[in-house]
Design a protein around this motif. Structure first.
Motif, mmCIF file in Angstrom:
data_model
loop_
_atom_site.group_PDB
_atom_site.id
_atom_site.type_symbol
_atom_site.label_atom_id
_atom_site.label_comp_id
_atom_site.label_asym_id
_atom_site.label_seq_id
_atom_site.Cartn_x
_atom_site.Cartn_y
_atom_site.Cartn_z
ATOM 1 N N MET A 1 55.504 70.353 38.912
ATOM 2 C CA MET A 1 55.407 71.507 39.820
ATOM 3 C C MET A 1 56.797 71.952 40.252
ATOM 4 O O MET A 1 57.677 71.125 40.509
ATOM 5 C CB MET A 1 54.562 71.137 41.045
ATOM 6 C CG MET A 1 54.479 72.243 42.099
ATOM 7 S SD MET A 1 53.379 71.856 43.478
ATOM 8 C CE MET A 1 51.789 72.252 42.749
ATOM 9 N N LEU A 2 56.999 73.272 40.356
ATOM 10 C CA LEU A 2 58.247 73.824 40.856
ATOM 11 C C LEU A 2 58.162 73.982 42.372
ATOM 12 O O LEU A 2 57.144 74.443 42.898
ATOM 13 C CB LEU A 2 58.522 75.182 40.221
ATOM 14 C CG LEU A 2 58.787 75.207 38.713
ATOM 15 C CD1 LEU A 2 58.902 76.644 38.221
ATOM 16 C CD2 LEU A 2 60.050 74.427 38.364
ATOM 17 N N VAL A 3 59.228 73.620 43.072
ATOM 18 C CA VAL A 3 59.276 73.768 44.522
ATOM 19 C C VAL A 3 60.615 74.389 44.909
ATOM 20 O O VAL A 3 61.645 74.118 44.287
ATOM 21 C CB VAL A 3 59.094 72.405 45.233
ATOM 22 C CG1 VAL A 3 60.218 71.437 44.892
ATOM 23 C CG2 VAL A 3 58.984 72.587 46.746
ATOM 24 N N VAL A 4 60.589 75.259 45.890
ATOM 25 C CA VAL A 4 61.823 75.821 46.464
ATOM 26 C C VAL A 4 62.102 75.054 47.750
ATOM 27 O O VAL A 4 61.220 74.916 48.605
ATOM 28 C CB VAL A 4 61.669 77.322 46.756
ATOM 29 C CG1 VAL A 4 62.950 77.862 47.392
ATOM 30 C CG2 VAL A 4 61.352 78.086 45.476
ATOM 31 N N ARG A 5 63.303 74.552 47.881
ATOM 32 C CA ARG A 5 63.663 73.725 49.030
ATOM 33 C C ARG A 5 65.073 74.056 49.505
ATOM 34 O O ARG A 5 65.859 74.691 48.791
ATOM 35 C CB ARG A 5 63.586 72.253 48.645
ATOM 36 C CG ARG A 5 64.524 71.878 47.485
ATOM 37 C CD ARG A 5 64.818 70.407 47.445
ATOM 38 N NE ARG A 5 65.686 70.035 46.325
ATOM 39 C CZ ARG A 5 67.005 70.137 46.325
ATOM 40 N NH1 ARG A 5 67.639 70.651 47.372
ATOM 41 N NH2 ARG A 5 67.716 69.748 45.275
ATOM 42 N N PRO A 6 65.447 73.616 50.712
ATOM 43 C CA PRO A 6 66.805 73.870 51.206
ATOM 44 C C PRO A 6 67.863 73.170 50.349
ATOM 45 O O PRO A 6 67.641 72.056 49.854
ATOM 46 C CB PRO A 6 66.786 73.284 52.621
ATOM 47 C CG PRO A 6 65.350 73.286 53.020
ATOM 48 C CD PRO A 6 64.587 73.022 51.749
ATOM 49 N N ALA A 7 68.991 73.815 50.188
ATOM 50 C CA ALA A 7 70.127 73.209 49.498
ATOM 51 C C ALA A 7 70.985 72.448 50.496
ATOM 52 O O ALA A 7 71.033 72.772 51.683
ATOM 53 C CB ALA A 7 70.961 74.290 48.816
ATOM 54 N N GLY A 8 71.669 71.433 49.982
ATOM 55 C CA GLY A 8 72.579 70.653 50.809
ATOM 56 C C GLY A 8 73.756 70.170 49.991
ATOM 57 O O GLY A 8 73.845 70.450 48.780
ATOM 58 N N PRO A 9 74.683 69.441 50.600
ATOM 59 C CA PRO A 9 75.893 68.984 49.900
ATOM 60 C C PRO A 9 75.628 68.233 48.608
ATOM 61 O O PRO A 9 76.423 68.311 47.667
ATOM 62 C CB PRO A 9 76.567 68.087 50.949
ATOM 63 C CG PRO A 9 76.127 68.652 52.263
ATOM 64 C CD PRO A 9 74.704 69.093 52.040
ATOM 65 N N ALA A 10 74.509 67.515 48.516
ATOM 66 C CA ALA A 10 74.215 66.748 47.307
ATOM 67 C C ALA A 10 73.921 67.636 46.103
ATOM 68 O O ALA A 10 73.894 67.154 44.963
ATOM 69 C CB ALA A 10 73.022 65.812 47.561
ATOM 70 N N ASP A 11 73.738 68.933 46.323
ATOM 71 C CA ASP A 11 73.415 69.861 45.236
ATOM 72 C C ASP A 11 74.650 70.500 44.604
ATOM 73 O O ASP A 11 74.518 71.430 43.804
ATOM 74 C CB ASP A 11 72.491 70.973 45.744
ATOM 75 C CG ASP A 11 71.113 70.464 46.119
ATOM 76 O OD1 ASP A 11 70.479 69.817 45.268
ATOM 77 O OD2 ASP A 11 70.683 70.711 47.260
ATOM 78 N N PHE A 12 75.839 70.012 44.932
ATOM 79 C CA PHE A 12 77.047 70.692 44.465
ATOM 80 C C PHE A 12 77.112 70.803 42.945
ATOM 81 O O PHE A 12 77.387 71.880 42.400
ATOM 82 C CB PHE A 12 78.310 69.999 44.976
ATOM 83 C CG PHE A 12 79.559 70.531 44.333
ATOM 84 C CD1 PHE A 12 80.053 71.776 44.696
ATOM 85 C CD2 PHE A 12 80.188 69.831 43.309
ATOM 86 C CE1 PHE A 12 81.182 72.300 44.065
ATOM 87 C CE2 PHE A 12 81.306 70.344 42.680
ATOM 88 C CZ PHE A 12 81.810 71.585 43.060
ATOM 89 N N ASP A 13 76.908 69.696 42.232
ATOM 90 C CA ASP A 13 77.038 69.740 40.771
ATOM 91 C C ASP A 13 76.083 70.757 40.156
ATOM 92 O O ASP A 13 76.457 71.511 39.248
ATOM 93 C CB ASP A 13 76.784 68.351 40.176
ATOM 94 C CG ASP A 13 77.911 67.368 40.476
ATOM 95 O OD1 ASP A 13 79.023 67.827 40.817
ATOM 96 O OD2 ASP A 13 77.674 66.149 40.385
ATOM 97 N N ALA A 14 74.852 70.776 40.642
ATOM 98 C CA ALA A 14 73.865 71.727 40.109
ATOM 99 C C ALA A 14 74.266 73.156 40.437
ATOM 100 O O ALA A 14 74.131 74.068 39.600
ATOM 101 C CB ALA A 14 72.486 71.420 40.674
#
Length: 334
Positions: A1-14
């Motif tokens: 399933m696809l989900v939209v969620r808040p971004a945070g510092p751990a998402d930098f590489d992506a």
């Protein structure tokens, strides 16, 4: 399933990977590490109410829960033009006439304006090319309006979106090359990075102060004023379905169009309902857009939903993806 969620510092590489894929002219996704890290920090603070509401910038990630991969990004700025002007060109008609000759001429011209200060902005919508079919883009785009609908008072009464302007197949931007470059004297990529990563003082210093008559431009530059990039046509169509309309404003660098809509008239904001969740053993009902009912815990999915009065009956997979329990409130847009 696809989900939209808040971004945070751990998402930098992506996020950096998506920025590289987005290509030239995608100003809100610069290939600049300090800028992207600062954006992710601001996003985390925004969702946790750690900044003043008008200064919030919410960044959303589209995640595939089965693989853990990040497939897209989108964002909502609560307020633009608060700490730096939000300049655009307005396309105007200047009428000139001569009684002696009994003739009138209407001239199109571009005038530097700062009309959108304080408006909210939806933008940064980008998906991996292989994910641009099957409804992923629609989920990501509409999730921004579901976020706005949770607490509309966090956002301005007008919401804008800026669409990327036209580039040739070889990556040339005719408007930049023939018009804007004459004032800024920079490479497009350099100006684009500076626009995203600085306070924009260079725009205030160098942008033209007088009308620019479009008839004095080469045809290839004049013809792309307000034209959307080939990769932005789907985004424009989705915006128009939500009620956004062209405002006669274009970007200073690539002449891409600005569209806008009153916040409360955005279709997803207007038509989504606040309902209480009940668990159904199996997923059933018509597919709908569902989000959590709190900004701090925001998540959104598309899933089968059965509406029963003031209740929304969802399957276990959807509840787990949203991170909620039976009895909590959600927003539903059929």
């Amino acid at each position: 399933m696809l989900v939209v969620r808040p971004a945070g510092p751990a998402d930098f590489d992506a996020l950096m990977e998506l920025a590289v894929l987005s290509g030239r002219g995608f100003t809100s996704l610069p290939e600049d590490e300090p800028t992207l890290r600062a954006r992710l920090d601001l996003s985390e603070a925004s969702f946790q109410a750690g900044v003043a509401p008008p200064e919030a910038w919410y960044t959303l990630m589209l995640e595939d829960l089965e693989t853990g991969s990040i497939e897209g990004v989108a964002g909502v700025k609560a307020g633009v033009g608060l700490k730096r002007p939000h300049f655009s060109f307005r396309v105007v008609t200047l009428a000139q006439s001569s009684p002696v000759l009994d003739m009138r001429f209407d001239h199109k011209a571009l005038v530097l304006v700062n009309e959108c200060a304080g408006w909210s902005e939806v933008g940064s919508l980008f998906l991996r090319p292989e994910k641009r079919k099957g409804g992923a883009g629609r989920l990501l785009a509409q999730s921004r309006y579901m976020l706005i609908g949770i607490e509309p008072q966090r956002f301005a009464e007008m919401v804008l979106a800026e669409l990327r302007g036209w580039f040739d197949e070889d990556g040339r931007c005719p408007f930049w090359e023939h018009v804007s470059h004459k004032f800024f004297r920079l490479d497009f990529d350099q100006a684009d990075r500076m626009s995203a990563s600085t306070d924009g003082q260079f725009i205030l210093d160098l942008a033209p102060r007088h009308p620019i008559y479009t008839e004095l431009m080469p045809v290839e530059a004049r013809d792309v004023i307000g034209r959307v990039h080939r990769d932005g046509e789907a985004a424009r169509a989705m915006l128009e379905r939500e009620g956004f309309r062209y405002q006669g404003l274009v970007d200073l660098f690539d002449a891409g169009p600005t569209v806008a809509c009153p916040r409360d008239d955005i279709r997803t904001v207007r038509d989504s309902r606040r309902l209480r969740v009940r668990l159904g053993e199996d997923a059933f009902g018509e597919e709908a857009l569902v989000s959590t009912g709190e900004v701090a815990r925001f998540r959104a999915v598309r899933t089968p939903v059965l509406i029963d009065g003031e209740a929304a009956i969802l399957g276990r997979e959807a509840l787990d993806a949203l991170g909620i329990s039976e009895g909590e409130m959600v927003r539903v847009k059929a």
